[in-house]
Write a protein that holds these residues in place. Sequence first.
Motif: not given
Length: 420
Positions: A3-5, A29, A50, A61, A63-64, A76, A78, A189
């Motif tokens: 999940s990314i917030t 996710d 990101i 930012l 991540i999880n 990260r 990604l 994601t």
Amino acid sequence: MASITLRNIVKQYGDGFPAVNDVSIDIADGEFIILVGPSGCGKSTLLRMIVGLEDITAGDLLINDVRVNDKAPRERNLAMVFQNYALYPHLTVFENIAFPLRLAKKKHSEEEIRQKVTEAARTLELTDHLERKPANLSGGQRQRVAMGRAIVREADAFLFDEPLSNLDAKLRGQMRSEISQMQRRLGVTSVYVTHDQTEAMTLGDRVAVLKKGELQQIASPRELYEQPVNLFVAGFIGSPSMNFLPATPAGDRLRTPIGDIPVAADKLQTVQGRQVVLAGIRPEHFEDATLVDEAKRPQGHTFSTELTHSEWLGNEQYGYISFEAEPEIHRLLANLAREMDADELRPQIVVTLDAASRIRGGRPAELWVDTSKLQLFDPETGINLTRDAEAGRELTAEADAARKEEIGLARERQGVPVQG
């Protein structure tokens, strides 16, 4: 998977200009999020923040649920798919896909590398091209190689920066379908940047519309289309764009360039006390009056007009109607066009007609418009005065349920255990 917030994310450059200004998004996710907007709206900057290629001026930012503002890109986990593919011309397709695995020295055996690359190639239909060099591949094949490299990394999320902009129109359509199906199979994601609203509407579980660095609305494509929050979103989403007509409340009707339109009482209530509003009508809500079903006719308004010209597309046709507008309306339309990075918005109505219609330019015509679909906007603030927020939330919730079901079915077909 991840999940990314994004919490109140800001990107400010040395001159103080905020390229991204107070953007907050929660990406679930397995969700496919699209960042869309005109040139210079901040979507690519947001994506680069990101992944870690741009510093974050303010905000958090996660991540999880782990704050990663200060983490390097490699920490990260990604995977980024760039617009220019970023392939190594001297390496074969196999070695291009294997490259990130070989970077992690001694972490993967040759057998593991071969297995991961072979599986990714099978997923992307590249098995027959593994010994070829990028120069000998089509644009679509190169795009798949770039995606293969992201797959073998087993990244927590995929980030796409306008990956289809270098392809021709037909290939873009094919690749949209491939990316969508792959994302569902992997359930990974994904955050995807584009200026092409067709890509946004066909790919995204939710679409975030940006303007001048600020988030305007984030919702399912259908909610954006049917319940836009403001004039900008309504005009940007949809092709052809929504029509905007100056309208003056007059009793139980709105006085417009296409006549006095009867409007439901609840909608009229939202514009009481206003001199002028903008009435938004989608092109497909018009029709040749002679082709409208009698049972449907009472929910709309029939009017006489003359098309300046028409365009026949085979399955449908577009008709164009010019109307006179006050200088203030000209100014509002010109400002909206600039914000959307679009051509000039003229005092013109675009209507979508059935291919069977015999209405042609330069001749009198009878048209019907579905007034139940009318939306009303404040011309100064741009706010949608008739937006039904609850109906919009239901549309996005419905899309979220469909996403989870699609991912589950895709994993079942591949024999992958479905997580609860």
